[in-house]
Design a protein around this motif. Sequence first.
Motif, PDB file in Angstrom:
ATOM      1  N   LEU A 112       0.827  -1.218   0.000  1.00 23.42           N
ATOM      2  CA  LEU A 112       0.000   0.000   0.000  1.00 23.42           C
ATOM      3  C   LEU A 112       0.857   1.261   0.000  1.00 23.42           C
ATOM      4  O   LEU A 112       0.526   2.234  -0.678  1.00 23.42           O
ATOM      5  CB  LEU A 112      -0.961  -0.004   1.186  1.00 23.42           C
ATOM      6  CG  LEU A 112      -2.105  -1.003   1.085  1.00 23.42           C
ATOM      7  CD1 LEU A 112      -2.932  -0.995   2.366  1.00 23.42           C
ATOM      8  CD2 LEU A 112      -2.981  -0.727  -0.119  1.00 23.42           C
ATOM      9  N   ASN A 113       1.948   1.246   0.730  1.00 21.84           N
ATOM     10  CA  ASN A 113       2.879   2.386   0.691  1.00 21.84           C
ATOM     11  C   ASN A 113       3.395   2.605  -0.727  1.00 21.84           C
ATOM     12  O   ASN A 113       3.471   3.739  -1.207  1.00 21.84           O
ATOM     13  CB  ASN A 113       4.058   2.167   1.633  1.00 21.84           C
ATOM     14  CG  ASN A 113       3.830   2.779   2.984  1.00 21.84           C
ATOM     15  OD1 ASN A 113       2.992   3.648   3.152  1.00 21.84           O
ATOM     16  ND2 ASN A 113       4.581   2.315   3.949  1.00 21.84           N
ATOM     17  N   LEU A 168       0.698   4.187  -2.852  1.00 24.47           N
ATOM     18  CA  LEU A 168       0.490   5.599  -2.510  1.00 24.47           C
ATOM     19  C   LEU A 168       1.626   6.470  -3.023  1.00 24.47           C
ATOM     20  O   LEU A 168       1.410   7.617  -3.409  1.00 24.47           O
ATOM     21  CB  LEU A 168       0.319   5.758  -1.003  1.00 24.47           C
ATOM     22  CG  LEU A 168      -0.982   5.182  -0.444  1.00 24.47           C
ATOM     23  CD1 LEU A 168      -0.963   5.221   1.073  1.00 24.47           C
ATOM     24  CD2 LEU A 168      -2.184   5.932  -0.993  1.00 24.47           C
ATOM     25  N   GLU A 169       2.826   5.928  -3.060  1.00 26.57           N
ATOM     26  CA  GLU A 169       3.956   6.682  -3.615  1.00 26.57           C
ATOM     27  C   GLU A 169       3.809   6.871  -5.120  1.00 26.57           C
ATOM     28  O   GLU A 169       4.151   7.917  -5.661  1.00 26.57           O
ATOM     29  CB  GLU A 169       5.268   5.962  -3.325  1.00 26.57           C
ATOM     30  CG  GLU A 169       5.700   6.045  -1.887  1.00 26.57           C
ATOM     31  CD  GLU A 169       6.927   5.205  -1.596  1.00 26.57           C
ATOM     32  OE1 GLU A 169       7.483   4.573  -2.527  1.00 26.57           O
ATOM     33  OE2 GLU A 169       7.323   5.159  -0.420  1.00 26.57           O
ATOM     34  N   ARG A 229       0.887   6.731  -6.857  1.00 28.22           N
ATOM     35  CA  ARG A 229      -0.359   7.480  -7.084  1.00 28.22           C
ATOM     36  C   ARG A 229      -0.869   7.444  -8.518  1.00 28.22           C
ATOM     37  O   ARG A 229      -0.818   8.437  -9.239  1.00 28.22           O
ATOM     38  CB  ARG A 229      -0.166   8.931  -6.673  1.00 28.22           C
ATOM     39  CG  ARG A 229       0.006   9.076  -5.208  1.00 28.22           C
ATOM     40  CD  ARG A 229      -0.039  10.508  -4.802  1.00 28.22           C
ATOM     41  NE  ARG A 229       0.247  10.575  -3.391  1.00 28.22           N
ATOM     42  CZ  ARG A 229       0.851  11.558  -2.799  1.00 28.22           C
ATOM     43  NH1 ARG A 229       1.198  12.611  -3.481  1.00 28.22           N
ATOM     44  NH2 ARG A 229       1.083  11.534  -1.518  1.00 28.22           N
TER      45      ARG A 229
END
Length: 49
Positions: free
Chosen positions: A13-14, A17-18, A20
């Motif tokens: 998930l990180n 999100l990075e 995007r």
Amino acid sequence: MAKAYDPNVYKYLNFLLEKRPNARTTQKELEKLAPWNEEVQRMFARKMK
């Protein structure tokens, strides 16, 4: 779908999100972020005990 591939969820998930993804992200770019992508699976595979 990600759960079926059993990645380290927090790290995956990180990663998402990075990166995007947005409306202009191509299908090919999205495939590189998908949990079934072999490179993504290697990056976020859970360590076997």
